[in-house]
Motif scaffolding. Structure first.
Motif, PDB file in Angstrom:
ATOM      1  N   THR A 249       0.927  -1.145   0.007  1.00 58.42           N
ATOM      2  CA  THR A 249      -0.047   0.250  -0.097  1.00 58.42           C
ATOM      3  C   THR A 249       0.750   1.308   0.087  1.00 58.42           C
ATOM      4  OG1 THR A 249      -0.105   0.217   2.327  1.00 58.42           O
ATOM      5  CG2 THR A 249      -2.129  -1.141   1.356  1.00 58.42           C
ATOM      6  N   PHE A 250       0.184   2.287  -0.628  1.00 58.46           N
ATOM      7  CA  PHE A 250       1.142   3.710  -0.523  1.00 58.46           C
ATOM      8  C   PHE A 250       0.132   4.770  -0.538  1.00 58.46           C
ATOM      9  CE2 PHE A 250       0.321   5.477  -4.878  1.00 58.46           C
ATOM     10  CZ  PHE A 250      -0.167   4.245  -5.482  1.00 58.46           C
ATOM     11  N   PRO A 251       0.491   5.893  -0.217  1.00 59.22           N
ATOM     12  CA  PRO A 251       1.592   6.491   0.237  1.00 59.22           C
ATOM     13  C   PRO A 251       1.656   6.146   1.615  1.00 59.22           C
ATOM     14  CG  PRO A 251       0.275   8.373  -0.198  1.00 59.22           C
ATOM     15  CD  PRO A 251      -0.641   7.313  -0.449  1.00 59.22           C
ATOM     16  N   ASP A 252       3.002   5.972   2.446  1.00 60.63           N
ATOM     17  CA  ASP A 252       2.877   5.700   3.722  1.00 60.63           C
ATOM     18  C   ASP A 252       2.808   7.109   4.484  1.00 60.63           C
ATOM     19  OD1 ASP A 252       5.470   6.280   2.441  1.00 60.63           O
ATOM     20  OD2 ASP A 252       6.567   6.050   4.450  1.00 60.63           O
ATOM     21  N   VAL A 253       2.999   8.114   3.629  1.00 59.58           N
ATOM     22  CA  VAL A 253       2.737   9.432   4.216  1.00 59.58           C
ATOM     23  C   VAL A 253       1.923  10.258   3.470  1.00 59.58           C
ATOM     24  CG1 VAL A 253       5.073   9.704   5.594  1.00 59.58           C
ATOM     25  CG2 VAL A 253       4.886  10.574   3.241  1.00 59.58           C
ATOM     26  N   ASN A 254       1.272  11.369   4.034  1.00 64.91           N
ATOM     27  CA  ASN A 254       0.457  12.212   3.230  1.00 64.91           C
ATOM     28  C   ASN A 254       1.600  13.000   2.477  1.00 64.91           C
ATOM     29  OD1 ASN A 254      -1.054  14.102   1.876  1.00 64.91           O
ATOM     30  ND2 ASN A 254      -2.395  14.584   3.680  1.00 64.91           N
ATOM     31  N   PRO A 255       1.786  13.076   1.176  1.00 68.25           N
ATOM     32  CA  PRO A 255       2.834  13.776   0.534  1.00 68.25           C
ATOM     33  C   PRO A 255       2.205  15.382   0.668  1.00 68.25           C
ATOM     34  CG  PRO A 255       1.893  12.273  -0.949  1.00 68.25           C
ATOM     35  CD  PRO A 255       1.154  12.178   0.196  1.00 68.25           C
ATOM     36  N   ASN A 256       0.956  15.719   0.899  1.00 68.38           N
ATOM     37  CA  ASN A 256       0.724  17.100   1.084  1.00 68.38           C
ATOM     38  C   ASN A 256       1.316  17.615   2.711  1.00 68.38           C
ATOM     39  OD1 ASN A 256      -0.466  17.679  -1.142  1.00 68.38           O
ATOM     40  ND2 ASN A 256      -2.372  17.131  -0.603  1.00 68.38           N
ATOM     41  N   ASP A 257       1.490  16.883   3.494  1.00 64.36           N
ATOM     42  CA  ASP A 257       2.143  17.111   4.780  1.00 64.36           C
ATOM     43  C   ASP A 257       3.192  17.926   4.796  1.00 64.36           C
ATOM     44  OD1 ASP A 257      -0.228  16.905   6.390  1.00 64.36           O
ATOM     45  OD2 ASP A 257       0.209  14.872   6.915  1.00 64.36           O
ATOM     46  N   LEU A 258       3.429  19.080   4.116  1.00 63.94           N
ATOM     47  CA  LEU A 258       4.755  19.689   4.211  1.00 63.94           C
ATOM     48  C   LEU A 258       4.537  20.855   5.082  1.00 63.94           C
ATOM     49  CD1 LEU A 258       5.848  19.239   0.437  1.00 63.94           C
ATOM     50  CD2 LEU A 258       7.206  18.263   2.606  1.00 63.94           C
ATOM     51  N   PRO A 259       5.662  21.270   5.769  1.00 64.14           N
ATOM     52  CA  PRO A 259       5.610  22.454   6.608  1.00 64.14           C
ATOM     53  C   PRO A 259       4.776  23.791   5.625  1.00 64.14           C
ATOM     54  CG  PRO A 259       7.791  21.830   6.490  1.00 64.14           C
ATOM     55  CD  PRO A 259       7.020  21.133   5.603  1.00 64.14           C
ATOM     56  N   PRO A 260       4.265  24.460   6.232  1.00 61.10           N
ATOM     57  CA  PRO A 260       3.679  25.631   5.473  1.00 61.10           C
ATOM     58  C   PRO A 260       4.624  26.441   4.853  1.00 61.10           C
ATOM     59  CG  PRO A 260       2.806  26.022   7.940  1.00 61.10           C
ATOM     60  CD  PRO A 260       3.828  24.636   7.690  1.00 61.10           C
ATOM     61  N   GLU A 261       4.492  27.253   3.712  1.00 59.98           N
ATOM     62  CA  GLU A 261       5.347  27.949   3.215  1.00 59.98           C
ATOM     63  C   GLU A 261       6.542  27.253   2.508  1.00 59.98           C
ATOM     64  OE1 GLU A 261       5.356  31.791   3.739  1.00 59.98           O
ATOM     65  OE2 GLU A 261       3.345  31.014   4.512  1.00 59.98           O
ATOM     66  N   CYS A 262       6.661  25.869   2.633  1.00 59.11           N
ATOM     67  CA  CYS A 262       7.664  25.148   2.209  1.00 59.11           C
ATOM     68  C   CYS A 262       7.917  25.380   0.731  1.00 59.11           C
ATOM     69  CB  CYS A 262       7.107  23.608   2.297  1.00 59.11           C
ATOM     70  SG  CYS A 262       8.045  22.470   1.867  1.00 59.11           S
TER      71      CYS A 262
END
Ligand SMILES: C[S@@+](CC[C@H](N)C(=O)[O-])C[C@H]1O[C@@H](n2cnc3c(N)ncnc32)[C@H](O)[C@@H]1O
Length: 410
Positions: A249-262
C-alpha cells in the motif's frame, strides 16, 4: 485498489502543482516539439498497454500449463488459481496506471500536450519500455511505502543527515538553503529534504517517473489508501505463490503534509540542459544518479557550475553505467578512482568519503535472488575561494584574454 474518485479529483487542475517543463533542443524548435510529443504519447501508450501485455503473458502460462500431461497438471492443483489471482492483481495495477496518466496532458506549467482526440487503442510497446514501467511500479515501494522504509534508510537517510550536519537548523535559516536533487525518481528524497524546511527542487527526465511522481505528490492524500502488486511480474525465484501476489500500500505518508510556506518543486527535463545558471545552489544531492550519464564528467562540470562558491555536492550510489550495453550510445565507464581524480582536478575538495555503504534498490525482500549495492558516499565542496583555476572544468576553457580579466579567486 485505486480509489475510483481519484480520476475525477485529478480533473481539477487548480489543485495540482504543475511541473515546469524544459525540454532538450535537439534540432529545430518545431522538430524538437514534435519529437517531444511523440515521446510523450509513446510513454502514455505503455501505461495503457500494460494490461494487454500482462494478460498475454498469463495466457501463455495457461496454455503451457494445459499442454502438460494430465498427470502433471493433477500434481499442480493450485496453479491455474494462482494465475487467476495474478490476473486480478494486474487489473488493480492497471487501474492505478490509468489514474496516473489521467490528465497528464496538463501536468506541466509551460507545456501542453494535445488531447488524444482519437482515443487511440493501446498499441504494442517494446519490451524495453514495458520493463521501465514495471521498474516504475517497484519504485513506488522504494519511495512511498512502509515496505520501502529500510531501503530508504540505507539510501536517503545518510544524505539527509549530511545535509542537516552541513546546514544545521540551529545555525542557519534552512528555508534559504537551496538543495537540488537531480534524477529525483518518484521524489521521496527531495520531499524528505523539503519536509525538514530546506528549499528543495527535484529534477527528473523520464516521463515514467514524472507521471508517477506527479500522481503521488499531487493526487494522493490519504495514507495507504492505494494498493499496488509490484511483484506479480516476477515469475522466478518465488518461494510461495503469495509472495508473488502480495500487496503493497502507498503512500505511507501524506505527501501534502509539508511545512507551511515550504519551497518544494519538481522540474522536468534533462539535468544537463535545465541547469545552466551558475552559482545557484547551496547543495546538490545525488542518489543512484551519476551512473545515468553518457559521460559523467559532464555531470561533474554541471554540478560545479551550478553550485554556489562554498556549496557542497553529496553523492551516494553505485556505478552501474546505464548506457554501458546500449549500441550507438556514448558511454564512458569510469572507475570510482578515476572519477574521484576528475572531481578533484575540477576543483572540488573532498570532505567526507565512505567507500562501502551497502544498499538495495527496489528490492523484493521475499525473492530468492537479491542484489546488494556496495555504494560510495561522499561529500565534496566547491571552495568559497579558489586558489587556482580548476584544471579541466568548463571555466578553464576561457580564452586567455578572458582569463586575464577574471577577478582573482585567491
Ligand atoms: C536509478 S534512478 C534513481 C532515482 C532516485 N534518485 C532514487 O534513488 O530512487 C536514476 C534516475 O535518474 C533519472 N535520470 C537519468 N538521466 C537523467 C537526466 N539527464 N536528467 C534528469 N534525470 C535523469 C532517471 O530517469 C531515473 O529516474
Amino acid at each position: 485498489m485505486a480509489d475510483s474518485s481519484m480520476g475525477n479529483e485529478s480533473a481539477d487542475q487548480n489543485q495540482e502543482n504543475p511541473y515546469l517543463y524544459r525540454g532538450r533542443t535537439r534540432c529545430s524548435l518545431e522538430e524538437d516539439a514534435k519529437l517531444e510529443r511523440e515521446h510523450f504519447w509513446r510513454i502514455i501508450n505503455v501505461f495503457k498497454y500494460y494490461r494487454i501485455y500482462v494478460d498475454e503473458r498469463l495466457k501463455r502460462c495457461e496454455r503451457q500449463f494445459l499442454s502438460l500431461p494430465r498427470r502433471h497438471q493433477q500434481l499442480l492443483s493450485g496453479y491455474l488459481d494462482k494465475l487467476a489471482e495474478i490476473r486480478r492483481c494486474m487489473e488493480c495495477n492497471h487501474k492505478i496506471l490509468q489514474d496516473i496518466v489521467q490528465n497528464c496532458t496538463h501536468m506541466f506549467e509551460n507545456m501542453e500536450y494535445d488531447e488524444d482526440k482519437n482515443k487511440r487503442r493501446a498499441g504494442p510497446s517494446s519490451t524495453f519500455d514495458m520493463d521501465k514501467l514495471k521498474s516504475t511500479i517497484k519504485q513506488f515501494v522504494r519511495d512511498w511505502s512502509e515496505a520501502g522504509k529500510a531501503e530508504r534508510d540505507s539510501c536517503y537517510l545518510p544524505i539527509v543527515e549530511e545535509i542537516q550536519k552541513q546546514f544545521p537548523p540551529e545555525k542557519c535559516e534552512v528555508s534559504e538553503v537551496k538543495v537540488l536533487v537531480p534524477g529525483a525518481g518518484l521524489g521521496r528524497l527531495a520531499w524528505e529534504i523539503a519536509n525538514l524546511g530546506y528549499a528543495c527542487q527535484g529534477n527528473e527526465w523520464s516521463f515514467f517517473m514524472l507521471f508517477s511522481s506527479n500522481f503521488v505528490l499531487n493526487r494522493c492524500e490519504k495514507e495507504n489508501a492505494l494498493t499496488l502488486y509490484p511483484w506479480i511480474h516476477q515469475f522466478s525465484n518465488n518461494k510461495m505463490s503469495g509472495d508473488q501476489t502480495r500487496a503493497v500500500t502507498f503512500p505511507d505518508v501524506n505527501p501534502n503534509d509539508l511545512p507551511p510556506e515550504c519551497d518544494f518543486s519538481m522540474t522536468a527535463g534533462d539535468f544537463l540542459e535545465v541547469y545552466t545558471d551558475p552559482d545557484m545552489w547551496d547543495c546538490v544531492a545525488t542518489c543512484f544518479f551519476i551512473d545515468t550519464a553518457h559521460n559523467v564528467i559532464e555531470y561533474i562540470e554541471t554540478i560545479w557550475n551550478i553550485l554556489k562558491p562554498g556549496g557542497i555536492w553529496i553523492n551516494l550510489g553505485p556505478l552501474l553505467y546505464h548506457f554501458e550495453n546500449m549500441a550507438n550510445e556514448l558511454s564512458i565507464e569510469l572507475t570510482y578512482e578515476e572519477m574521484k581524480e576528475a572531481i578533484i582536478k575540477c576543483g572540488f575538495v573532498l570532505e567526507m568519503e565512505r567507500e562501502s555503504v551497502l544498499t538495495t534498490y527496489t528490492e523484493n525482500e521475499r525473492s530468492m535472488l537479491k542484489y546488494l549495492y556496495d555504494c560510495v558516499f561522499f561529500v565534496v565542496r566547491k571552495p568559497a575561494v579558489r586558489h587556482s583555476s580548476p584544471e579541466n572544468c568548463k571555466e578553464s576553457e576561457l580564452k586567455d584574454s578572458d582569463k586575464k580579466t577574471e577577478p582573482s579567486t585567491t
